[in-house]
Design an enzyme around this catalytic site. Structure first.
Site, PDB file in Angstrom:
ATOM      1  N   PHE A 133      53.472  12.062  51.241  1.00  0.00           N
ATOM      2  CA  PHE A 133      54.244  11.359  50.216  1.00  0.00           C
ATOM      3  C   PHE A 133      54.618   9.940  50.619  1.00  0.00           C
ATOM      4  CE2 PHE A 133      57.887  12.600  52.823  1.00  0.00           C
ATOM      5  CZ  PHE A 133      58.718  11.489  52.684  1.00  0.00           C
TER       6      PHE A 133
ATOM      7  N   SER B 165      52.525  16.060  58.115  1.00  0.00           N
ATOM      8  CA  SER B 165      53.387  16.522  59.205  1.00  0.00           C
ATOM      9  C   SER B 165      52.575  17.302  60.246  1.00  0.00           C
ATOM     10  CB  SER B 165      54.497  17.406  58.631  1.00  0.00           C
ATOM     11  OG  SER B 165      53.908  18.510  57.975  1.00  0.00           O
TER      12      SER B 165
ATOM     13  N   CYS C 186      55.645   7.092  59.493  1.00  0.00           N
ATOM     14  CA  CYS C 186      55.175   7.767  60.708  1.00  0.00           C
ATOM     15  C   CYS C 186      55.210   6.817  61.892  1.00  0.00           C
ATOM     16  CB  CYS C 186      53.772   8.287  60.519  1.00  0.00           C
ATOM     17  SG  CYS C 186      52.602   6.950  60.308  1.00  0.00           S
TER      18      CYS C 186
HETATM   19  P1  NAD Z   1      53.359  17.279  54.573  1.00  0.00           P
HETATM   20  O1  NAD Z   1      52.651  17.752  55.791  1.00  0.00           O
HETATM   21  O2  NAD Z   1      54.460  18.124  54.033  1.00  0.00           O
HETATM   22  O3  NAD Z   1      52.305  17.117  53.354  1.00  0.00           O
HETATM   23  C1  NAD Z   1      51.107  16.407  53.516  1.00  0.00           C
HETATM   24  C2  NAD Z   1      50.074  16.976  52.544  1.00  0.00           C
HETATM   25  O4  NAD Z   1      49.827  18.357  52.857  1.00  0.00           O
HETATM   26  C3  NAD Z   1      50.519  16.931  51.083  1.00  0.00           C
HETATM   27  O5  NAD Z   1      49.428  16.567  50.273  1.00  0.00           O
HETATM   28  C4  NAD Z   1      50.969  18.353  50.807  1.00  0.00           C
HETATM   29  O6  NAD Z   1      50.795  18.751  49.467  1.00  0.00           O
HETATM   30  C5  NAD Z   1      50.084  19.181  51.723  1.00  0.00           C
HETATM   31  N1  NAD Z   1      50.729  20.414  52.195  1.00  0.00           N
HETATM   32  C6  NAD Z   1      52.065  20.590  52.445  1.00  0.00           C
HETATM   33  N2  NAD Z   1      52.284  21.844  52.865  1.00  0.00           N
HETATM   34  C7  NAD Z   1      51.090  22.465  52.904  1.00  0.00           C
HETATM   35  C8  NAD Z   1      50.676  23.793  53.273  1.00  0.00           C
HETATM   36  N3  NAD Z   1      51.542  24.710  53.697  1.00  0.00           N
HETATM   37  N4  NAD Z   1      49.376  24.082  53.204  1.00  0.00           N
HETATM   38  C9  NAD Z   1      48.477  23.172  52.783  1.00  0.00           C
HETATM   39  N5  NAD Z   1      48.817  21.912  52.412  1.00  0.00           N
HETATM   40  C10 NAD Z   1      50.098  21.562  52.473  1.00  0.00           C
HETATM   41  O7  NAD Z   1      53.855  15.799  54.854  1.00  0.00           O
HETATM   42  P2  NAD Z   1      54.788  14.878  53.954  1.00  0.00           P
HETATM   43  O8  NAD Z   1      56.171  15.414  54.002  1.00  0.00           O
HETATM   44  O9  NAD Z   1      54.153  14.637  52.638  1.00  0.00           O
HETATM   45  O10 NAD Z   1      54.696  13.507  54.775  1.00  0.00           O
HETATM   46  C11 NAD Z   1      55.529  13.190  55.860  1.00  0.00           C
HETATM   47  C12 NAD Z   1      54.858  13.534  57.175  1.00  0.00           C
HETATM   48  O11 NAD Z   1      53.616  12.844  57.282  1.00  0.00           O
HETATM   49  C13 NAD Z   1      55.680  13.082  58.373  1.00  0.00           C
HETATM   50  O12 NAD Z   1      55.628  14.091  59.343  1.00  0.00           O
HETATM   51  C14 NAD Z   1      54.961  11.832  58.854  1.00  0.00           C
HETATM   52  O13 NAD Z   1      55.127  11.522  60.217  1.00  0.00           O
HETATM   53  C15 NAD Z   1      53.553  12.198  58.550  1.00  0.00           C
HETATM   54  N6  NAD Z   1      52.719  11.012  58.474  1.00  0.00           N
HETATM   55  C16 NAD Z   1      51.881  10.757  59.512  1.00  0.00           C
HETATM   56  C17 NAD Z   1      51.100   9.621  59.502  1.00  0.00           C
HETATM   57  C18 NAD Z   1      50.176   9.316  60.629  1.00  0.00           C
HETATM   58  O14 NAD Z   1      49.381   8.396  60.491  1.00  0.00           O
HETATM   59  N7  NAD Z   1      50.205  10.029  61.734  1.00  0.00           N
HETATM   60  C19 NAD Z   1      51.170   8.733  58.413  1.00  0.00           C
HETATM   61  C20 NAD Z   1      52.024   9.036  57.356  1.00  0.00           C
HETATM   62  C21 NAD Z   1      52.803  10.189  57.399  1.00  0.00           C
END
Ligand code: NAD
Length: 500
Positions: A150, A227, A282
């Site tokens: 997001f 995440s 992130c």
């Molecule tokens: P998230 O992991 O909750 O969701 C990411 C994606 O995975 C979304 O499209 C979501 O719909 C999907 N998803 C969520 N739960 C799932 C499940 N159980 N099974 C399958 N798919 C699932 O992350 P978020 O809250 O949207 O974003 C924030 C996180 O992203 C933070 O931890 C941040 O550090 C990380 N992030 C990392 C980077 C990087 O480059 N390392 C960049 C941006 C964000």
């Protein structure tokens, strides 16, 4: 009337057929403004089928055709920066200038993709043996999928699809269900730029859609950003299904401040990097390690700057920090601050309970600053993903380095110092994928790759840059011999081929 965000399949809007929708909230008002279609397995299959069909011609298209479309897309993206930033602010909550910054960083990857012809130049060795030449080329994989978080609803998809399609692949994007509008707007602009139907598709949804992409036999590779627990799951599941995977996870980014650093510059940097985008980056700095005797002075400088941050709705040009994505997330962030004192930290600023006049239902939280945080505290150990900065104290550089390297995360890190030798040691000794020297958020430019170490990335490839091109292509080596009619017949030889 509530806006509806639908899928984008085969070059056009595809209304949600599953009957399942998710709510999209404006974080500044707390109001549900939009409902987003959640894809069923059948709808994901339709998107993958459209992408597979499109690959038959797109995979064979010329570099000139691909780059001319990408140049047109770049011009459209440039012209629509403001509009995309507004969509981001309305669903994510970040302030408009920050949303514009995210579009600009995404555009950098489009720039890179416009020059894909240079990156895809193969290698040729002539006359490796008598009349034998060897060429190394790279070819697209087929249908590739992107699953995105997001916090950067435009930039992170653009870390992936410009290079993927420039390399000749077709793409299925599953953006975050919390702020889905920007991705659909990008799809429309790609279509306007002349991208053939089915080359870029968007399916919205939750685990159902993601799991189908992870197991679909026609999806050849998966790029994920999100995440750490989900990144680990994506990597394990997609790998088990035989796919190429890059899964970027969460972070706890440390900033070391050595005693010789310019403390005003370090405090400016710490405040900008910790509280920008309300800490929902992130690459946010979430832990400052003050080395030596400078701790009290540094904390005071951070406090006096942080206190002045103006919190308000992202579409108010005077706001510097917006709300958090959901009320649930805001409450979770607040719980870390509430528990910090009991865990041994000194609470210098407590942002819990913050309100904004006229926006009583927004997902607000103020600035929190925790000092002398023990490494055992949950506020230090977890990725909070909110405007909470932990300051830790270390006696020496070595102690500070050990502390950073003991973290399970290894995304970005920074050192603030005037000592070139210390900075050089840090670059080589720290266990993280991206290092800043007097730069607090060292997000690499498009032509260098982005990626962390340890629990911040699962897979072998960083994202974009040369790693991106490599990830979205596979190698082929062609050995050619054109015999001269005057050559004597080689005759049968069952020995292993040797070059001479
Ligand atoms: P998230 O992991 O909750 O969701 C990411 C994606 O995975 C979304 O499209 C979501 O719909 C999907 N998803 C969520 N739960 C799932 C499940 N159980 N099974 C399958 N798919 C699932 O992350 P978020 O809250 O949207 O974003 C924030 C996180 O992203 C933070 O931890 C941040 O550090 C990380 N992030 C990392 C980077 C990087 O480059 N390392 C960049 C941006 C964000």
């Amino acid at each position: 009337m509530t806006k509806i965000v639908n899928h984008w399949i085969g070059g056009k809007t595809a209304e949600g057929a599953s009957g399942t929708y998710g709510p999209v909230t404006n974080p500044a008002t707390g109001e549900v403004t939009t409902k987003v279609a959640f894809a069923s397995v059948e709808e994901v299959d339709a998107a993958v089928a459209a992408a597979k069909e499109a690959f038959r011609t797109w995979g064979q298209s010329s570099l000139a055709q691909r780059t001319s479309i990408l140049f047109k897309f770049r011009a459209l993206l440039d012209a629509h920066r403001d509009e995309i930033a507004e969509l981001i602010t309305a669903e994510h909550g970040k302030v408009h200038s920050d949303a514009l910054g995210e579009v600009a960083r995404g555009l950098e990857i489009v720039d890179l993709a416009c020059g894909i012809n240079v990156q895809l130049k193969g290698e040729l060795s002539t006359q490796v043996a008598s009349r034998v030449d060897v060429a190394s080329i790279r070819q697209p994989l087929g249908v590739v999928a992107g699953i995105t978080p997001f916090n950067f609803p435009a930039m992170v998809p653009m870390w992936m699809f410009p290079l993927a399609i420039a390399c000749g692949n077709t793409f299925v994007l599953k953006p975050s269900e919390k702020d889905p509008s920007a991705s659909v707007r990008l799809a429309e602009l790609l279509a306007e730029a002349g991208l053939p139907e089915g080359v870029f598709n968007v399916v919205h949804g939750d685990k159902v859609a993601v799991d189908r992409l992870l197991e679909h036999p026609d999806v050849k590779a998966v790029s994920f950003v999100g995440s750490t627990p989900i990144a680990r799951y994506i990597h394990t599941t997609a790998s088990a299904n035989g796919k190429r995977v890059q899964a970027l996870g969460g972070a706890k980014n440390h900033m070391l401040v050595l005693p010789d650093a310019d403390l005003d510059a370090a405090a400016d940097a710490a405040v900008s990097a910790a509280y920008g985008s309300a800490g929902e980056r992130c690459m946010a700095i979430s832990a400052v390690v003050a080395v030596g005797a400078i701790g009290d002075e540094l904390v005071e400088k951070i406090r006096e700057r942080a206190e002045k941050i103006k919190i308000g709705p992202g579409d108010d040009p005077t706001s510097e920090m917006g709300p958090l994505i959901t009320a649930t997330h805001r409450d979770k962030v607040a719980s870390y601050v509430a528990g910090a004192a009991d865990e041994g930290a000194e609470v210098v600023l407590d942002g819990t309970g913050h309100t904004v006049d006229g926006y009583e239902n927004g997902h607000w939280i103020g600035i929190s600053l925790l000092d002398k945080v023990p490494t055992t505290a949950k506020a230090y150990q977890d990725e909070i993903f909110g405007p909470v900065l932990c300051v830790l104290r270390a006696e020496t550089y070595e102690e500070a380095l050990d502390l950073v390297n003991a973290s399970p995360f290894g995304n970005g890190t920074a050192i603030f110092t005037r000592d070139g030798g210390a900075a050089r040691r840090f670059q080589l000794e720290v266990e993280a994928g991206m290092v800043g020297v007097n730069v607090p958020i060292p997000v690499p430019v498009g032509y260098h790759s982005f990626g962390g170490w340890k629990d911040s990335l699962f897979g072998d490839h960083h994202i974009y840059g040369n790693d991106g091109t490599h990830f979205y292509t596979r190698g082929k080596v062609v050995t050619t011999r054109w015999p001269d009619p005057a050559d004597a017949p080689s005759g049968v030889d069952l020995g292993f081929p040797r070059n001479h």
